[in-house]
Design an enzyme around this catalytic site. Structure first.
Site, PDB file in Angstrom:
ATOM      1  N   PRO A  73      34.288  35.437  42.356  1.00  0.00           N
ATOM      2  CA  PRO A  73      33.336  37.121  42.142  1.00  0.00           C
ATOM      3  C   PRO A  73      34.148  38.026  42.588  1.00  0.00           C
ATOM      4  CG  PRO A  73      32.272  34.913  41.913  1.00  0.00           C
ATOM      5  CD  PRO A  73      33.212  34.636  42.886  1.00  0.00           C
ATOM      6  N   GLU A  74      33.984  39.466  42.134  1.00  0.00           N
ATOM      7  CA  GLU A  74      34.192  40.421  42.552  1.00  0.00           C
ATOM      8  C   GLU A  74      33.185  41.485  43.114  1.00  0.00           C
ATOM      9  OE1 GLU A  74      38.233  42.747  41.972  1.00  0.00           O
ATOM     10  OE2 GLU A  74      38.959  41.028  41.542  1.00  0.00           O
ATOM     11  N   ARG A 129      33.803  23.740  41.660  1.00  0.00           N
ATOM     12  CA  ARG A 129      34.997  22.972  42.951  1.00  0.00           C
ATOM     13  C   ARG A 129      34.705  23.750  44.497  1.00  0.00           C
ATOM     14  NH1 ARG A 129      38.172  28.297  39.695  1.00  0.00           N
ATOM     15  NH2 ARG A 129      38.348  27.345  37.998  1.00  0.00           N
ATOM     16  N   LYS A 158      45.979  54.529  58.384  1.00  0.00           N
ATOM     17  CA  LYS A 158      47.012  53.161  58.392  1.00  0.00           C
ATOM     18  C   LYS A 158      47.782  53.562  57.635  1.00  0.00           C
ATOM     19  CE  LYS A 158      43.115  50.439  57.676  1.00  0.00           C
ATOM     20  NZ  LYS A 158      42.866  49.288  58.563  1.00  0.00           N
TER      21      LYS A 158
END
Length: 295
Positions: A2-3, A119, A171
């Site tokens: 899930p996000e 799971r 970055k």
């Protein structure tokens, strides 16, 4: 996994149904569900039994319940890892057990908070509460000690998008890879990264130090916008195992512009959407709107 929007949907359900309740007892039905708790099942059940839940909090994809233990001990955090298939369900006592029920917490109102996980990648752990760092200051409120490396998410009061843009400009990395780095900005996963990049007309392999500050801010703002819209619709549910605290699935996948649309026409220009392998995942983009950089 899930996000942010899916985890926030679960947090809101816990806020409505569990905060303010006292945990009468906890039964661990599968040892893997508490493998992250170093003290083991008996220690976890001892810490939680008699504790009163005072808050349901989240940073990025990380979810925890704040609780005051019985006897006046220091407040603690019950960290919930949803993994790939974890569900937090509130059921009436005596309701039939789910096939993959892993943990049962009996509440003082007679309801049960159940952790169901087919799971077994998810689980519960109890952690100390510490001050979490923010973009604007050295502290950003209490949270589990195990997530001090996680940056604020776009919905956090301490989130500073300009600070994130400066970090990205410093970055030399692909912009999608940076979006998925939870130490840079938390909560953005594979689905919403693809959606934000499509909205910004930027390919995920573009380098952060080569993009303008305006372009990077666009990606961040679009990530927040698409997650906000997902929240309004209950989250994204490609996996039938994802449900919120009441067992209701999200359905934002109907509104996605990029993710999962390989071979379909781009909703902006009509070009055929494509899928590429990326970090053991899949990336979806438009070859015309999101030109891939030469490597």
């Amino acid at each position: 996994m899930p996000e942010l929007p899916e985890v926030e949907v679960v947090r809101r359900g816990l806020l409505a149904h569990v905060v303010g309740r006292r945990i009468v007892s906890v039964d661990v039905l599968h040892p893997r569900a508490v493998r992250r708790h170093l003290g083991g099942p008996l220690d976890l059940t001892g810490l939680l039994s008699g504790a009163t839940v005072t808050a349901a909090r989240r940073r990025g994809k990380y979810l925890w319940l704040q609780a005051n233990p019985a006897g006046g001990a220091d407040a603690l955090a019950l960290v919930v890892h949803l993994g790939m298939s974890g569900q937090m369900l509130v059921q009436t006592a005596g309701a039939e057990d789910e096939k993959h029920l892993r943990i049962r917490a009996t509440l003082d109102d007679g309801k049960e908070l159940r952790f169901v996980d087919q799971r077994t990648f998810g689980g519960w752990m109890v952690d100390d509460l510490v001050e979490l760092p923010s973009h604007r200051s050295t502290t950003g409120g209490p949270g589990p000690a195990s997530i001090t490396h996680i940056a604020p998410d776009p919905f956090d009061p301490d989130y500073d998008p300009d600070a994130v843009v400066r970090l990205l400009k410093a970055k030399h990395t692909e912009v999608k890879r940076a979006l998925l780095d939870q130490a840079v900005v938390s909560g953005v996963g594979n689905i919403y990264a693809d959606e934000a990049l499509w909205l910004s007309k930027i390919h995920g392999r573009r380098l952060t130090d080569k993009l303008s500050a305006k372009a990077l801010r666009s990606v961040l703002d679009n990530a927040k916008d698409v997650m906000e819209r997902a929240l309004d619709q209950g989250g994204t549910s490609f996996d039938a195992l994802y449900v919120n605290v009441n067992g209701q699935s999200g359905y934002f996948e109907r509104s996605l512009n990029a993710y999962g649309r390989e071979g379909e026409p781009c909703r902006r220009c009509g070009a055929t959407m494509r899928r590429e392998a990326f970090m053991n995942r899949s990336s979806f983009s438009c070859p015309r709107c999101q030109v891939r950089p030469r490597i």
